[in-house]
Scaffold this motif. Structure first.
Motif, PDB file in Angstrom:
ATOM      1  N   GLY A  25       0.796  -1.196  -0.018  1.00 45.33           N
ATOM      2  CA  GLY A  25      -0.064  -0.014  -0.132  1.00 45.33           C
ATOM      3  C   GLY A  25       0.946   1.322   0.027  1.00 45.33           C
ATOM      4  O   GLY A  25       1.967   1.372  -0.474  1.00 45.33           O
ATOM      5  N   PRO A  26       0.342   2.514   0.541  1.00 48.83           N
ATOM      6  CA  PRO A  26       1.074   3.567   0.593  1.00 48.83           C
ATOM      7  C   PRO A  26       2.389   3.756   1.389  1.00 48.83           C
ATOM      8  O   PRO A  26       3.257   4.552   1.223  1.00 48.83           O
ATOM      9  CB  PRO A  26       0.151   4.649   1.036  1.00 48.83           C
ATOM     10  CG  PRO A  26      -0.714   3.673   1.682  1.00 48.83           C
ATOM     11  CD  PRO A  26      -1.033   2.570   1.273  1.00 48.83           C
ATOM     12  N   ALA A  27       2.389   2.535   2.302  1.00 51.52           N
ATOM     13  CA  ALA A  27       3.812   3.075   3.078  1.00 51.52           C
ATOM     14  C   ALA A  27       3.926   1.357   3.838  1.00 51.52           C
ATOM     15  O   ALA A  27       3.016   0.685   3.881  1.00 51.52           O
ATOM     16  CB  ALA A  27       3.584   3.799   4.400  1.00 51.52           C
ATOM     17  N   MET A  28       5.509   1.313   3.969  1.00 50.37           N
ATOM     18  CA  MET A  28       5.582   0.125   4.839  1.00 50.37           C
ATOM     19  C   MET A  28       6.763   0.431   5.913  1.00 50.37           C
ATOM     20  O   MET A  28       7.449   1.611   5.676  1.00 50.37           O
ATOM     21  CB  MET A  28       5.899  -0.991   4.022  1.00 50.37           C
ATOM     22  CG  MET A  28       7.377  -0.959   3.431  1.00 50.37           C
ATOM     23  SD  MET A  28       7.941  -2.553   2.612  1.00 50.37           S
ATOM     24  CE  MET A  28       9.464  -1.979   2.086  1.00 50.37           C
ATOM     25  N   ALA A  29       7.025  -0.315   7.112  1.00 46.70           N
ATOM     26  CA  ALA A  29       7.997  -0.047   7.895  1.00 46.70           C
ATOM     27  C   ALA A  29       8.641  -1.477   8.341  1.00 46.70           C
ATOM     28  O   ALA A  29       7.873  -2.208   8.357  1.00 46.70           O
ATOM     29  CB  ALA A  29       7.377   0.733   9.114  1.00 46.70           C
TER      30      ALA A  29
END
Length: 282
Positions: A25-29
């Protein structure tokens, strides 16, 4: 891979923990403990923007326009496509947040951002979800709110502006290698074969700072990195060439409004209140 000691290292590169081919999606960490990975110092880039958080220790990020330090409670933002290299302290434990292009209203240039306890907790939760199959509608909402909060974070002045001008680059490399070097502007001008007036004008033109302010900023960046890595105030003061520990503390307090011990104590307390003390202990 060769370690800093010159011996072969069996640790994998940090990049092996990241699979950009997967859809997050829009971000991962992700969380990275550099006890498990080889510290990478080579320049690289990726289309995603990256926020680097230090849970413990510190990381120095170098890009074309400057050098940034990532002490606790701050993060360095690197826009997508920017060439950069990271140097970590041996005790570093980091969280990397990767943001897809256009997913949030974030700066178009590298900068240091303050990170609130709430935002830090949200990023940690996203890291947990990114490492599992648990991303659902709730997780997607969390990511959107996290990105909105990140866009509101104020900037911190913890960068050292640098230049690719050959003469400025030469001085920068020399002082990063030996920050205790106390040569005057006139002596540096002689070293790089220009007049003192020309070098003075060039420094302001290329970095926006006078030589004295620029060197103090260099000392501050190095001091934050070394103190976060566990060095004592006395050792850092000596390594930077200060005549006394008191003189170094005065410089630090003038720049950041507090003493080195209080600076890190306040950030450690803030992180512990947010539930991060399990990450901050060596």
């Amino acid at each position: 891979m060769i370690s800093k000691s010159g011996q072969p290292s069996n640790k994998p590169p940090c990049s092996s923990a990241i699979d950009f081919n997967l859809s997050y999606g829009p971000a991962m960490a992700i969380r990275v403990d550099f006890a498990d990975y080889e510290a990478e110092g080579v320049q690289h880039q990726h289309p995603q923007g990256q926020l680097i958080l230090a849970l413990y220790g510190a990381v120095t990020c170098r890009a074309e326009s400057g050098v940034w330090i990532v002490p606790p409670d701050c993060g360095v933002w690197i826009p997508g496509g920017v060439l950069h290299a990271n140097q970590v302290t041996s005790n570093a434990r980091l969280t990397y947040l990767f943001v897809e292009p256009g997913a949030a209203m974030l700066p178009a240039e590298c900068c240091t951002l303050s990170v609130s306890p709430m935002l830090r907790e949200m990023i940690h939760r996203v890291a947990e979800l990114s490492g599992s199959d648990a991303r659902d509608a709730h997780g997607d909402r969390l990511v959107r709110v996290m990105l909105d909060e990140l866009a509101l974070m104020p900037r911190e002045r913890l960068e050292l502006p640098v230049s690719d001008h050959p003469k400025i680059a030469l001085i920068t490399a020399a002082l990063l290698a030996d920050p205790s070097d106390r040569r005057t502007l006139g002596q540096w001008a002689e070293h790089v074969a220009v007049s003192e007036r020309s070098l003075k004008r060039l420094l302001v033109q290329e970095t926006g700072l006078s030589f004295g302010r620029w060197r103090r900023q260099l000392h501050l960046v190095i001091a934050l990195r070394e103190l976060a890595g566990g060095a004592t105030v006395q050792r850092v003061a000596g390594d930077l060439g200060y005549e006394s520990t008191t003189a170094f503390i005065v410089m630090f307090k003038k720049a950041l409004g507090t003493t080195p011990s209080r600076y890190f104590a306040e950030r450690l307390l803030s992180a512990e209140r947010a539930g991060d003390n399990r990450h901050l202990r060596p």
